[in-house]
Scaffold this motif. Structure first.
Motif, PDB file in Angstrom:
ATOM      1  N   ALA A   1      44.992  54.091  38.318  1.00 34.55           N
ATOM      2  CA  ALA A   1      45.255  52.986  37.395  1.00 34.55           C
ATOM      3  C   ALA A   1      44.012  52.132  37.227  1.00 34.55           C
ATOM      4  O   ALA A   1      43.089  52.174  38.054  1.00 34.55           O
ATOM      5  CB  ALA A   1      46.405  52.119  37.922  1.00 34.55           C
ATOM      6  N   ASN A   2      43.993  51.365  36.173  1.00 36.55           N
ATOM      7  CA  ASN A   2      42.910  50.413  35.947  1.00 36.55           C
ATOM      8  C   ASN A   2      43.411  49.243  35.120  1.00 36.55           C
ATOM      9  O   ASN A   2      44.214  49.410  34.202  1.00 36.55           O
ATOM     10  CB  ASN A   2      41.748  51.065  35.198  1.00 36.55           C
ATOM     11  CG  ASN A   2      40.649  50.067  34.889  1.00 36.55           C
ATOM     12  OD1 ASN A   2      39.999  49.563  35.795  1.00 36.55           O
ATOM     13  ND2 ASN A   2      40.472  49.744  33.614  1.00 36.55           N
ATOM     14  N   THR A   3      42.953  48.056  35.477  1.00 33.11           N
ATOM     15  CA  THR A   3      43.099  46.887  34.612  1.00 33.11           C
ATOM     16  C   THR A   3      41.785  46.116  34.653  1.00 33.11           C
ATOM     17  O   THR A   3      41.257  45.870  35.737  1.00 33.11           O
ATOM     18  CB  THR A   3      44.243  45.964  35.071  1.00 33.11           C
ATOM     19  OG1 THR A   3      45.463  46.692  35.073  1.00 33.11           O
ATOM     20  CG2 THR A   3      44.382  44.778  34.125  1.00 33.11           C
ATOM     21  N   CYS A   4      41.257  45.796  33.492  1.00 31.72           N
ATOM     22  CA  CYS A   4      40.050  44.965  33.407  1.00 31.72           C
ATOM     23  C   CYS A   4      40.406  43.656  32.717  1.00 31.72           C
ATOM     24  O   CYS A   4      40.725  43.653  31.520  1.00 31.72           O
ATOM     25  CB  CYS A   4      38.953  45.677  32.615  1.00 31.72           C
ATOM     26  SG  CYS A   4      38.113  46.980  33.521  1.00 31.72           S
ATOM     27  N   TYR A   5      40.374  42.576  33.484  1.00 30.99           N
ATOM     28  CA  TYR A   5      40.547  41.242  32.911  1.00 30.99           C
ATOM     29  C   TYR A   5      39.176  40.687  32.562  1.00 30.99           C
ATOM     30  O   TYR A   5      38.221  40.841  33.325  1.00 30.99           O
ATOM     31  CB  TYR A   5      41.217  40.298  33.918  1.00 30.99           C
ATOM     32  CG  TYR A   5      42.659  40.627  34.197  1.00 30.99           C
ATOM     33  CD1 TYR A   5      43.664  40.181  33.350  1.00 30.99           C
ATOM     34  CD2 TYR A   5      43.016  41.369  35.315  1.00 30.99           C
ATOM     35  CE1 TYR A   5      45.003  40.472  33.604  1.00 30.99           C
ATOM     36  CE2 TYR A   5      44.352  41.668  35.583  1.00 30.99           C
ATOM     37  CZ  TYR A   5      45.335  41.221  34.725  1.00 30.99           C
ATOM     38  OH  TYR A   5      46.652  41.510  34.975  1.00 30.99           O
TER      39      TYR A   5
ATOM     40  N   PRO B   1      32.476  42.001  39.577  1.00 40.55           N
ATOM     41  CA  PRO B   1      33.575  41.242  38.988  1.00 40.55           C
ATOM     42  C   PRO B   1      33.535  39.780  39.437  1.00 40.55           C
ATOM     43  O   PRO B   1      33.390  39.485  40.613  1.00 40.55           O
ATOM     44  CB  PRO B   1      34.818  41.964  39.524  1.00 40.55           C
ATOM     45  CG  PRO B   1      34.371  43.367  39.726  1.00 40.55           C
ATOM     46  CD  PRO B   1      32.950  43.243  40.214  1.00 40.55           C
ATOM     47  N   PHE B   2      33.637  38.888  38.508  1.00 37.68           N
ATOM     48  CA  PHE B   2      33.623  37.439  38.690  1.00 37.68           C
ATOM     49  C   PHE B   2      32.215  36.873  38.898  1.00 37.68           C
ATOM     50  O   PHE B   2      32.067  35.659  39.041  1.00 37.68           O
ATOM     51  CB  PHE B   2      34.590  36.993  39.795  1.00 37.68           C
ATOM     52  CG  PHE B   2      36.007  36.870  39.301  1.00 37.68           C
ATOM     53  CD1 PHE B   2      36.696  35.673  39.396  1.00 37.68           C
ATOM     54  CD2 PHE B   2      36.658  37.952  38.717  1.00 37.68           C
ATOM     55  CE1 PHE B   2      37.995  35.556  38.913  1.00 37.68           C
ATOM     56  CE2 PHE B   2      37.946  37.849  38.239  1.00 37.68           C
ATOM     57  CZ  PHE B   2      38.627  36.645  38.330  1.00 37.68           C
ATOM     58  N   SER B   3      31.176  37.716  38.887  1.00 41.28           N
ATOM     59  CA  SER B   3      29.819  37.169  38.945  1.00 41.28           C
ATOM     60  C   SER B   3      29.468  36.459  37.643  1.00 41.28           C
ATOM     61  O   SER B   3      28.655  35.521  37.646  1.00 41.28           O
ATOM     62  CB  SER B   3      28.799  38.268  39.249  1.00 41.28           C
ATOM     63  OG  SER B   3      28.756  39.240  38.216  1.00 41.28           O
ATOM     64  N   ASN B   4      30.078  36.877  36.539  1.00 40.49           N
ATOM     65  CA  ASN B   4      29.858  36.158  35.278  1.00 40.49           C
ATOM     66  C   ASN B   4      30.395  34.729  35.349  1.00 40.49           C
ATOM     67  O   ASN B   4      29.857  33.816  34.721  1.00 40.49           O
ATOM     68  CB  ASN B   4      30.515  36.901  34.114  1.00 40.49           C
ATOM     69  CG  ASN B   4      29.753  38.147  33.709  1.00 40.49           C
ATOM     70  OD1 ASN B   4      28.542  38.229  33.868  1.00 40.49           O
ATOM     71  ND2 ASN B   4      30.465  39.134  33.179  1.00 40.49           N
TER      72      ASN B   4
ATOM     73  N   ALA C   1      42.472  35.831  37.714  1.00 46.37           N
ATOM     74  CA  ALA C   1      42.115  35.186  38.980  1.00 46.37           C
ATOM     75  C   ALA C   1      42.994  35.696  40.114  1.00 46.37           C
ATOM     76  O   ALA C   1      42.519  35.937  41.237  1.00 46.37           O
ATOM     77  CB  ALA C   1      42.240  33.668  38.842  1.00 46.37           C
ATOM     78  N   ALA C   2      44.286  35.895  39.834  1.00 50.75           N
ATOM     79  CA  ALA C   2      45.203  36.400  40.860  1.00 50.75           C
ATOM     80  C   ALA C   2      44.854  37.836  41.234  1.00 50.75           C
ATOM     81  O   ALA C   2      44.924  38.221  42.412  1.00 50.75           O
ATOM     82  CB  ALA C   2      46.641  36.314  40.353  1.00 50.75           C
TER      83      ALA C   2
END
Length: 430
Positions: free
Chosen positions: A364-368, A77-80, A417-418
């Motif tokens: 739970a899951n959230t994918c931003y 996550p966030f490597s993109n 980001a948060a």
């Protein structure tokens, strides 16, 4: 949504003198068991590091050892965003001092083999550890040669960058060296694979970089399927921000790649069409990390079937497997999912070792996903165990609206980001 699981009652009825004796003995036996118990966790990513930390919180008397070869863990996550130039490399790296401060023993080595019946595990250092409970969170390994011509050597010319590290940095270097007007080709596998929205966010982040530095360049996505996570939202965002720079070709339109020539940076599709790349990013089919296979936990699919209420491997009551390595549909293979699975497994292990009630299994899951600097989209869900299976709780989640305005998209970018800051702090930094 990623808080502590709630507890549900679990009663055991004993009668007569046996009940009196058992009640008198139970506390001392439980405390002795917890104090002498050793839980070994393999893998210091979203699932494993979470399980290690929360085991120390739920059962402070239990000894917890975390096995992780890298001294700093760099997140997928966030490597993109690193590829886009929106994040530094170090900003997605996390150390293990926070876990050490929480009482977790951290050993930087690779788990090479294990004996489930003897409850031992061998490390690359030659050391052998004994365990009472074992948690594996090994992530994924690539299925080399699942696409003809794409092996580990080919990845040095056509990186997958699907494990954050040297491959990610190599892909970024290739993007920087590419001529303006060049073609970036991405090969995308069929499900299941790590991070279902990941390739499509990557396309957006590569486009963000190209728009600023190589605006005449093109991005071609060759996909082994016709549908993908947040498809309509991604395509709307690509068009709004990058015009015609990104072209997506699905399975029905000859998107399935069956051969890679890494030396010439060329791919061939199922219908014999050849595509030449200036930068070639091949994301191959995947499977559970090797140690899960050596544990005998994988099935014919290459993934690990688990029990929905605890994430114990179906083959062993003392072995738990988390995250991307598991068969956990409808939960996706995501960092957030692994984090909640790690908490649930930790609670289940702590309950067994301390005599506490088994907690209710809720996940739970959230994918931003970031499409542009002020343009975020997301998908979310809540899951629970029912009749031995994982189900999505009705009306618990959903995706970003198609008609979201600029303020809404900017807010989701901030929320993403948060989320990253909060989950990184929860797992590694505090």
């Amino acid at each position: 949504m990623s808080g502590h699981p709630h507890s549900i009652p679990r009663r055991t009825v004993l009668t007569g003198a046996l009940a009196t004796a058992a009640a008198a003995m139970a506390p001392s036996l439980v405390h002795a068991q917890a104090a002498s118990a050793h839980v070994v966790v393999v893998g210091g990513g979203f699932g494993g590091a979470t399980a290690a930390r929360y085991l120390r919180e739920f059962a402070p008397r239990v000894q917890v050892t975390l096995i992780e070869p890298e001294e700093r863990f760099f997140t997928c996550p966030f490597s993109n965003l690193y590829l886009a130039g929106l994040r530094t490399w170090e900003s997605i790296g996390h150390g293990y001092d926070g876990l050490r401060n929480a009482g977790v023993k951290v050993i930087h080595a690779r788990a090479t083999d294990l004996n489930a019946s003897a409850r031992t595990i061998r490390l690359s250092t030659g050391e052998q550890l004994s365990w009472d409970k074992l948690v594996l969170s090994p992530g994924v390994d690539m299925r080399w040669n699942a696409i003809e011509g794409y092996d580990e050597a080919a990845a040095q010319r056509a990186p997958h960058a699907w494990k954050a590290g040297a491959q990610t940095r190599l892909l970024r270097q290739q993007m920087e060296a590419m001529k303006d007007g060049g073609t970036f080709v991405m090969v995308i596998p069929d499900n299941p694979f790590r991070c279902p929205p990941g390739p499509y966010e990557r396309a957006a982040m590569v486009a963000h970089y190209f728009k600023q530095h190589k605006p005449r360049s093109k991005i071609l996505l060759l996909d082994a399927k016709d549908n993908f996570s947040k498809k309509a939202l991604f395509q709307q965002g690509w068009k709004a921000l990058y015009g015609d720079m990104i072209e997506w070709v699905g399975l029905a339109d000859d998107g399935l790649v069956n051969r890679v020539d890494a030396r010439s940076l060329e791919v061939e599709t199922n219908f014999g069409t050849r595509h030449k790349a200036d930068v070639l990013n091949v994301i191959p089919p995947q499977k559970a990390g090797l140690i899960a296979e050596r544990a005998g936990a994988t099935d014919a699919s290459g993934w690990v079937p688990v029990k929905a209420d605890t994430f114990a491997a179906r083959q062993s009551e003392n072995l738990f497997v988390l995250g991307d390595a598991t068969i956990a549909a409808p939960m996706p293979k995501s960092g957030f999912a692994a984090n909640t699975q790690g908490k649930m497994a930790a609670a289940a292990i702590a309950a067994e070792l301390t005599g506490a009630p088994l907690p209710q299994a809720v996940y739970a899951n959230t994918c931003y996903s970031l499409v542009g600097t002020e343009y975020g989209i997301s998908v979310a869900g809540v899951y629970r165990a029912q009749d031995g299976k994982l189900i999505e709780v009705p009306d618990s989640g959903g995706v970003s609206p198609m008609d979201g305005n600029a303020a809404f998209r900017a807010a989701e970018a901030r929320y993403g980001a948060a989320w990253y800051t909060a989950i990184s702090t929860d797992i590694w930094e505090r």
